[in-house]
Design an enzyme around this catalytic site. Structure first.
Site, PDB file in Angstrom:
ATOM      1  N   CYS A 134      85.985  29.010 -17.635  1.00  0.00           N
ATOM      2  CA  CYS A 134      85.788  30.336 -18.232  1.00  0.00           C
ATOM      3  C   CYS A 134      87.079  30.797 -18.927  1.00  0.00           C
ATOM      4  O   CYS A 134      87.473  30.223 -19.921  1.00  0.00           O
ATOM      5  CB  CYS A 134      85.296  31.310 -17.162  1.00  0.00           C
ATOM      6  SG  CYS A 134      84.554  32.785 -17.829  1.00  0.00           S
ATOM      7  N   GLU A 151      82.754  26.603  -9.286  1.00  0.00           N
ATOM      8  CA  GLU A 151      83.297  27.080  -7.997  1.00  0.00           C
ATOM      9  C   GLU A 151      82.380  28.119  -7.358  1.00  0.00           C
ATOM     10  O   GLU A 151      82.509  28.423  -6.183  1.00  0.00           O
ATOM     11  CB  GLU A 151      84.720  27.634  -8.191  1.00  0.00           C
ATOM     12  CG  GLU A 151      84.826  29.045  -8.743  1.00  0.00           C
ATOM     13  CD  GLU A 151      84.648  29.137 -10.257  1.00  0.00           C
ATOM     14  OE1 GLU A 151      84.167  28.162 -10.866  1.00  0.00           O
ATOM     15  OE2 GLU A 151      84.985  30.202 -10.820  1.00  0.00           O
ATOM     16  N   HIS A 197      80.652  28.318 -14.099  1.00  0.00           N
ATOM     17  CA  HIS A 197      81.523  28.371 -12.921  1.00  0.00           C
ATOM     18  C   HIS A 197      81.074  27.427 -11.812  1.00  0.00           C
ATOM     19  O   HIS A 197      80.292  27.837 -10.949  1.00  0.00           O
ATOM     20  CB  HIS A 197      81.552  29.797 -12.371  1.00  0.00           C
ATOM     21  CG  HIS A 197      82.282  30.767 -13.242  1.00  0.00           C
ATOM     22  ND1 HIS A 197      83.637  30.982 -13.131  1.00  0.00           N
ATOM     23  CD2 HIS A 197      81.852  31.561 -14.249  1.00  0.00           C
ATOM     24  CE1 HIS A 197      84.008  31.892 -14.025  1.00  0.00           C
ATOM     25  NE2 HIS A 197      82.950  32.258 -14.726  1.00  0.00           N
TER      26      HIS A 197
END
Lengths: 85, 226
Positions: free
Chosen positions: B86, B205, B203
């Site tokens: 990002c 994560e 994302h």
């Protein structure tokens, strides 16, 4: 001292979504006759130098290094006013 | 594996990345503050998401000049993996570690959503546990993820198999209706020439545990651990 005024805009080849949205809004408002809108950023730099050539060189370096991303943007030095040679 | 998460003022996915690396991937992790210059030797560097320096001027434009970025560039030059997620992707673009630039999303809206991406290459340290065509479901949250590059650069990315992920349907079809932000060629993530630097908008994560709704992000960490 020199005062530099700089416009940074997206290159013609890059679609400007903000400009497009403003153009559409103008149409919605019934304001016609606008063919295209481009949105940009405006910078004013006060430069501590009395040499015009030096001031311009400085401004161009600042634009190339930081103010402008040459992949998508271009800039125009609209004016460079001040006391000096 | 030893990993470091770079933290800039305004980073807000640093703790998520730290958690994913330590608790999901099982790596040894430390933070690397943006003012630090000396990075202890590590295997992986993560540039997390967020709004570094308030997104002033352009996303990632100021972070690029942080002292830590010299260590990031050195780490990348040495051929070790760097992943920018990002805002981390935006920083890698501004730093010239990846080609191209980010524009405002075509819709002009900040998009917070769950999207699907198609793996375009398994030939990278980030995707070697995936196969080409494998679809991943990952969250996105960005206002400027509309990837842009010159036609020449795009051709190079295509010819050199450097597009890592494209936005797609759940079954891997491409189309404007599956492209959330207007990215050229539906690009969600790209690799550098050396294939050791990956930038992606989604994302991983935030999608490494079933409690989060998707475990697909884990595949990227597993690839890096392999």
């Amino acid at each position: 001292m020199f005062k530099a005024k700089i416009n940074v805009t997206l290159k013609e080849s890059v679609l400007d979504p903000q400009g497009k949205t403003i153009l559409n809004a103008l149409g919605t408002l019934g304001i016609n006759g606008v063919k295209d809108v481009r949105v940009g950023k405006y910078f004013v730099l006060n430069l501590d130098t009395s040499n015009r050539a030096q001031a311009e060189e400085h401004v161009r370096k600042i634009c190339d290094k930081l103010l402008v991303n040459p992949v998508i943007e271009k800039y125009e030095l609209i004016s460079l006013e001040g006391e000096g040679r | 594996m030893k990993a470091a998460v770079v933290v800039f003022p305004g980073s807000n996915c640093d703790e998520d990345c730290f958690h994913a690396l330590r608790d999901v991937a099982g790596a040894e992790v430390r933070y690397f503050w943006h003012k630090e210059k000396n990075l202890p030797k590590c295997d992986l560097l993560v540039l997390p998401g967020g709004f570094s320096y308030g997104d002033y001027l352009r996303t990632g434009a100021i972070a690029r000049f942080a002292p830590a970025m010299e260590a990031v560039a050195r780490h990348a030059r040495e051929g070790r993996p760097v992943i920018g997620i990002c805002n981390g992707f935006q920083i890698l673009l501004e730093a010239g570690l990846l080609p191209g630039a980010m524009l405002r999303n075509q819709s002009l809206s900040f998009i917070c959503d769950h999207v699907f991406l198609r793996t375009e290459t398994a030939k990278s340290p980030f995707t070697n546990r995936l196969e080409k065509g494998r679809v991943l479901g990952l969250p996105i949250a960005h206002g400027e993820g509309n990837y842009f590059c010159s036609p020449d650069t795009l051709r190079r990315l295509q010819d050199e198999d450097r597009i890592a992920f494209r936005y797609s349907s759940t079954d891997g079809r491409l189309g404007d209706e599956f492209n959330p932000n207007g990215s050229v060629d539906h690009i969600a993530g790209i690799l550098n020439e050396g294939r050791n630097v990956l930038g992606l908008m989604p994302h991983p994560e935030r999608a490494g545990e079933s409690v989060l709704g998707s475990e697909d992000g884990k595949k990227i960490w597993e690839s890096l651990m392999a």
